[in-house]
Design a protein around this motif. Structure first.
Motif, PDB file in Angstrom:
ATOM      1  N   LEU A   1       0.832  -1.197   0.000  1.00 45.04           N
ATOM      2  CA  LEU A   1       0.000   0.000   0.000  1.00 45.04           C
ATOM      3  C   LEU A   1       0.866   1.246   0.000  1.00 45.04           C
ATOM      4  O   LEU A   1       1.712   1.432   0.883  1.00 45.04           O
ATOM      5  N   GLN A   2       0.641   2.097  -0.991  1.00 43.79           N
ATOM      6  CA  GLN A   2       1.352   3.363  -1.086  1.00 43.79           C
ATOM      7  C   GLN A   2       0.536   4.464  -0.409  1.00 43.79           C
ATOM      8  O   GLN A   2      -0.699   4.466  -0.505  1.00 43.79           O
ATOM      9  N   PRO A   3       1.182   5.412   0.255  1.00 46.68           N
ATOM     10  CA  PRO A   3       0.437   6.538   0.840  1.00 46.68           C
ATOM     11  C   PRO A   3      -0.300   7.313  -0.252  1.00 46.68           C
ATOM     12  O   PRO A   3       0.239   7.488  -1.356  1.00 46.68           O
ATOM     13  N   PRO A   4      -1.530   7.779   0.002  1.00 49.72           N
ATOM     14  CA  PRO A   4      -2.275   8.550  -0.996  1.00 49.72           C
ATOM     15  C   PRO A   4      -1.644   9.928  -1.215  1.00 49.72           C
ATOM     16  O   PRO A   4      -0.887  10.415  -0.376  1.00 49.72           O
ATOM     17  N   LYS A   5      -1.980  10.549  -2.338  1.00 50.39           N
ATOM     18  CA  LYS A   5      -1.392  11.849  -2.673  1.00 50.39           C
ATOM     19  C   LYS A   5      -2.181  13.024  -2.101  1.00 50.39           C
ATOM     20  O   LYS A   5      -1.718  14.159  -2.134  1.00 50.39           O
ATOM     21  N   GLY A   6      -3.379  12.784  -1.612  1.00 49.79           N
ATOM     22  CA  GLY A   6      -4.190  13.888  -1.115  1.00 49.79           C
ATOM     23  C   GLY A   6      -5.149  13.443  -0.036  1.00 49.79           C
ATOM     24  O   GLY A   6      -5.083  12.310   0.449  1.00 49.79           O
ATOM     25  N   PRO A   7      -6.081  14.302   0.346  1.00 48.04           N
ATOM     26  CA  PRO A   7      -7.052  13.979   1.392  1.00 48.04           C
ATOM     27  C   PRO A   7      -8.076  12.954   0.929  1.00 48.04           C
ATOM     28  O   PRO A   7      -8.237  12.690  -0.270  1.00 48.04           O
ATOM     29  N   LEU A   8      -8.786  12.392   1.885  1.00 49.89           N
ATOM     30  CA  LEU A   8      -9.843  11.423   1.603  1.00 49.89           C
ATOM     31  C   LEU A   8     -11.163  12.162   1.463  1.00 49.89           C
ATOM     32  O   LEU A   8     -11.500  13.007   2.291  1.00 49.89           O
ATOM     33  N   GLN A   9     -11.920  11.816   0.418  1.00 48.71           N
ATOM     34  CA  GLN A   9     -13.193  12.490   0.154  1.00 48.71           C
ATOM     35  C   GLN A   9     -14.211  11.477  -0.341  1.00 48.71           C
ATOM     36  O   GLN A   9     -13.869  10.522  -1.038  1.00 48.71           O
ATOM     37  N   GLY A  10     -15.493  11.707   0.010  1.00 46.40           N
ATOM     38  CA  GLY A  10     -16.549  10.882  -0.568  1.00 46.40           C
ATOM     39  C   GLY A  10     -17.524  10.337   0.454  1.00 46.40           C
ATOM     40  O   GLY A  10     -17.571  10.775   1.606  1.00 46.40           O
ATOM     41  N   LYS A  11     -18.344   9.369  -0.012  1.00 47.90           N
ATOM     42  CA  LYS A  11     -19.361   8.724   0.812  1.00 47.90           C
ATOM     43  C   LYS A  11     -19.158   7.220   0.771  1.00 47.90           C
ATOM     44  O   LYS A  11     -18.783   6.666  -0.263  1.00 47.90           O
ATOM     45  N   ILE A  12     -19.446   6.569   1.884  1.00 46.81           N
ATOM     46  CA  ILE A  12     -19.349   5.111   1.975  1.00 46.81           C
ATOM     47  C   ILE A  12     -20.549   4.590   2.761  1.00 46.81           C
ATOM     48  O   ILE A  12     -20.946   5.184   3.768  1.00 46.81           O
ATOM     49  N   GLU A  13     -21.110   3.493   2.303  1.00 45.17           N
ATOM     50  CA  GLU A  13     -22.070   2.752   3.127  1.00 45.17           C
ATOM     51  C   GLU A  13     -21.384   1.465   3.551  1.00 45.17           C
ATOM     52  O   GLU A  13     -21.182   0.556   2.725  1.00 45.17           O
ATOM     53  N   VAL A  14     -20.996   1.403   4.820  1.00 44.30           N
ATOM     54  CA  VAL A  14     -20.258   0.238   5.297  1.00 44.30           C
ATOM     55  C   VAL A  14     -21.186  -0.969   5.364  1.00 44.30           C
ATOM     56  O   VAL A  14     -22.410  -0.829   5.461  1.00 44.30           O
ATOM     57  N   PRO A  15     -20.635  -2.184   5.317  1.00 43.29           N
ATOM     58  CA  PRO A  15     -21.463  -3.403   5.355  1.00 43.29           C
ATOM     59  C   PRO A  15     -22.256  -3.515   6.651  1.00 43.29           C
ATOM     60  O   PRO A  15     -22.005  -2.811   7.635  1.00 43.29           O
ATOM     61  N   GLY A  16     -23.207  -4.447   6.658  1.00 44.13           N
ATOM     62  CA  GLY A  16     -24.071  -4.661   7.809  1.00 44.13           C
ATOM     63  C   GLY A  16     -23.301  -5.065   9.056  1.00 44.13           C
ATOM     64  O   GLY A  16     -22.208  -5.647   8.986  1.00 44.13           O
ATOM     65  N   ASP A  17     -23.878  -4.749  10.199  1.00 42.25           N
ATOM     66  CA  ASP A  17     -23.264  -5.033  11.491  1.00 42.25           C
ATOM     67  C   ASP A  17     -23.065  -6.539  11.681  1.00 42.25           C
ATOM     68  O   ASP A  17     -23.989  -7.334  11.511  1.00 42.25           O
ATOM     69  N   LYS A  18     -21.849  -6.911  12.062  1.00 41.32           N
ATOM     70  CA  LYS A  18     -21.520  -8.327  12.198  1.00 41.32           C
ATOM     71  C   LYS A  18     -22.301  -8.981  13.338  1.00 41.32           C
ATOM     72  O   LYS A  18     -22.851 -10.072  13.189  1.00 41.32           O
ATOM     73  N   SER A  19     -22.351  -8.305  14.496  1.00 39.89           N
ATOM     74  CA  SER A  19     -23.052  -8.869  15.653  1.00 39.89           C
ATOM     75  C   SER A  19     -24.532  -9.092  15.362  1.00 39.89           C
ATOM     76  O   SER A  19     -25.105 -10.128  15.714  1.00 39.89           O
ATOM     77  N   ILE A  20     -25.150  -8.108  14.707  1.00 41.03           N
ATOM     78  CA  ILE A  20     -26.585  -8.208  14.416  1.00 41.03           C
ATOM     79  C   ILE A  20     -26.842  -9.230  13.313  1.00 41.03           C
ATOM     80  O   ILE A  20     -27.840  -9.962  13.349  1.00 41.03           O
ATOM     81  N   SER A  21     -25.945  -9.318  12.342  1.00 38.04           N
ATOM     82  CA  SER A  21     -26.107 -10.313  11.272  1.00 38.04           C
ATOM     83  C   SER A  21     -26.092 -11.732  11.837  1.00 38.04           C
ATOM     84  O   SER A  21     -26.930 -12.568  11.478  1.00 38.04           O
ATOM     85  N   HIS A  22     -25.126 -12.025  12.722  1.00 36.98           N
ATOM     86  CA  HIS A  22     -25.097 -13.336  13.382  1.00 36.98           C
ATOM     87  C   HIS A  22     -26.434 -13.630  14.061  1.00 36.98           C
ATOM     88  O   HIS A  22     -27.029 -14.697  13.876  1.00 36.98           O
ATOM     89  N   ARG A  23     -26.888 -12.674  14.851  1.00 37.92           N
ATOM     90  CA  ARG A  23     -28.084 -12.894  15.658  1.00 37.92           C
ATOM     91  C   ARG A  23     -29.344 -12.998  14.804  1.00 37.92           C
ATOM     92  O   ARG A  23     -30.281 -13.721  15.164  1.00 37.92           O
ATOM     93  N   SER A  24     -29.382 -12.297  13.676  1.00 41.87           N
ATOM     94  CA  SER A  24     -30.559 -12.384  12.811  1.00 41.87           C
ATOM     95  C   SER A  24     -30.748 -13.807  12.292  1.00 41.87           C
ATOM     96  O   SER A  24     -31.887 -14.300  12.217  1.00 41.87           O
ATOM     97  N   VAL A  25     -29.659 -14.483  11.968  1.00 43.63           N
ATOM     98  CA  VAL A  25     -29.745 -15.872  11.509  1.00 43.63           C
ATOM     99  C   VAL A  25     -30.155 -16.788  12.660  1.00 43.63           C
ATOM    100  O   VAL A  25     -31.005 -17.671  12.506  1.00 43.63           O
ATOM    101  N   MET A  26     -29.554 -16.589  13.821  1.00 51.84           N
ATOM    102  CA  MET A  26     -29.873 -17.440  14.971  1.00 51.84           C
ATOM    103  C   MET A  26     -31.335 -17.321  15.367  1.00 51.84           C
ATOM    104  O   MET A  26     -32.049 -18.328  15.493  1.00 51.84           O
ATOM    105  N   PHE A  27     -31.811 -16.087  15.539  1.00 51.17           N
ATOM    106  CA  PHE A  27     -33.186 -15.900  15.996  1.00 51.17           C
ATOM    107  C   PHE A  27     -34.196 -16.256  14.920  1.00 51.17           C
ATOM    108  O   PHE A  27     -35.258 -16.812  15.208  1.00 51.17           O
ATOM    109  N   GLY A  28     -33.864 -15.936  13.666  1.00 52.93           N
ATOM    110  CA  GLY A  28     -34.757 -16.317  12.579  1.00 52.93           C
ATOM    111  C   GLY A  28     -34.906 -17.821  12.466  1.00 52.93           C
ATOM    112  O   GLY A  28     -35.992 -18.335  12.166  1.00 52.93           O
TER     113      GLY A  28
END
Length: 428
Positions: free
Chosen positions: A6-33
């Motif tokens: 990994l090379q250091p970036p040349k400038g600042p970080l910009q933009g939008k991200i939608e991070v993946p679903g919560d790991k703890s809640i995903s586990h529990r959704s399968v268990m309870f379902g």
């Protein structure tokens, strides 16, 4: 093993991200379902290796689960319809799967054997096994049941009153799940509140709970009813990008639909205390969980002391907070985090070794760190320690090093954040 340079970036970080679903809640959704009666629909499920372990385990016990992208349909027929698996259940690297499934399997009328990868095999299970044995569980394995592989002869359990000796949502959840099948009432009391996703989801599936301060009680033999679940973005995954924007000058990032459960937002509290510029917008409730959009803009930071009751609210974020502290003016002290010693690796040791190799001024203590900043970081070759959070820590550190960072193996990152590098590349 997959090495990554990994090379250091040349400038600042910009933009939008939608991070993946919560790991703890995903586990529990399968268990309870899977334990409920009826059809449960899950949206924004995290399709990581860890969560897929939980999914395949219930499929091995006869539950029909359909997956389309990040959506699941779980056709639950109640615990009485679960079948004894034909083969040992493999948990991979997932400590959540292992500990919560111990609580479920201990009360089911079947015999099961459980195993995991080399990392999970080294993680202690007695913190769950001991209270389950008090409820009547028959569990045996290596070192008297302290380590995988384990064998469980499921049977009728009895409710107990139990005070947690460790601050662990996994232990609390395992006992509550066992209590769901037990005779009488089960009460778990904590010294400090830990994440409450199990309690929230129990109520969503129709269980009756009584919460009194840090004590949670439920009566056994309750029937769960299917419901629809939306999994918010995982704040533990978002934390890496929050810190990235906080340490790369000129950066501004917006993270969408992030879970803001108050038992998990310690990272935001720490950033604000250090002087970070954070705005939270469009806060709302969805599926019993609070979510919102987080915007963070770079600003100079100051050192703080992190200890006490906030630790369970940010235990998984401490490695990336340690990196954050290297860029704050002054000396940051992190205490009361001994639990990091028994994660996927000894994270106190691993964080200290990694940041030292990158030029940080960091000292390991028995339960945390002393970190002197602000320090210029340099490139180097580092390990992931077979730990997803250590791999992502190194990747974020590369954003501010003077030269290239090489991570020896990035494959563990897929256990919680398969799209991590894709998301990182879109904001550089």
């Amino acid at each position: 093993m997959r090495e990554r340079k990994l090379q250091p970036p040349k400038g600042p970080l910009q933009g939008k991200i939608e991070v993946p679903g919560d790991k703890s809640i995903s586990h529990r959704s399968v268990m309870f379902g899977s334990l409920a009666h009826g059809t449960t629909h899950v949206q924004h499920f995290l399709g990581s290796e860890d969560c897929l372990r939980t999914l395949t385990i219930f499929q091995a016990m006869g539950v029909k689960i359909e997956q389309k992208g990040s959506s699941l349909t779980i056709f639950g027929k109640g615990p009485e319809a679960l079948k004894e698996p034909l083969e040992p259940l493999y948990f991979g690297n997932s400590g959540t799967t292992a500990r919560l499934m111990l609580g479920i399997l201990a009360g089911l009328p079947m015999f099961t054997t459980l195993h995991g990868d080399i990392s999970l095999t080294k993680r202690p299970m007695n913190r769950v096994v001991e209270p389950l044995r008090l409820m009547g569980a028959q569990i045996d394995g290596r070192d008297h049941g302290n380590y995988l592989p384990l064998a469980i002869r499921g049977q009728t359990m009895k409710g107990i009153r139990y005070e947690l000796p460790v601050k662990s949502a996994q232990v609390k959840s395992a006992i509550l799940l066992a209590g769901l099948f037990a005779e009488g009432e089960t009460t778990v009391t904590e010294s400090t509140s830990t994440r409450n996703h199990t309690e929230t989801m129990l109520e969503a599936f129709g269980a009756e709970l009584h919460i009194n301060g840090t004590a949670v009680s439920l009566k056994g033999n309750q029937t769960l009813t299917a419901t629809d679940i939306y999994v918010p973005g995982d704040i533990s995954s978002a934390a890496f990008f929050l810190v990235a924007a906080a340490i790369v000058p000129g950066s501004s990032l917006k993270l969408l639909n992030v879970g803001l459960n108050e038992t998990r937002t310690g990272i935001i509290d720490v950033l604000l205390e250090m002087g970070a510029d954070i705005q939270i917008e469009n806060e709302r409730q969805k599926g019993g969980e609070r979510i919102g959009n987080i915007t963070i803009t770079y600003r100079e930071l100051k050192a703080v002391t992190i200890e006490g009751e906030i630790i369970p609210r940010l235990i998984d974020e401490i490695p990336i907070i340690a990196l954050l502290a290297t860029q704050a003016e002054g000396t940051t002290v992190i205490k009361d985090a001994r639990e990091l010693r028994v994660k996927e690796t000894d994270r106190i040791r691993a964080v200290t070794e990694t940041l030292t190799r990158l030029g940080a001024n960091i000292k390991e203590t028995k339960d945390g760190f002393i970190i002197c900043g602000k320090t210029k970081l340099v490139g180097n070759r580092v390990e992931s320690y077979h730990d997803h959070r250590m791999g992502m820590l190194a990747a974020v550190a590369s954003l501010i090093t003077t030269t290239e960072v090489t991570i020896d193996d990035i494959t563990p990152i897929a256990t919680s954040y398969p799209s991590f590098f894709k998301d990182l590349e879109q904001i550089i």
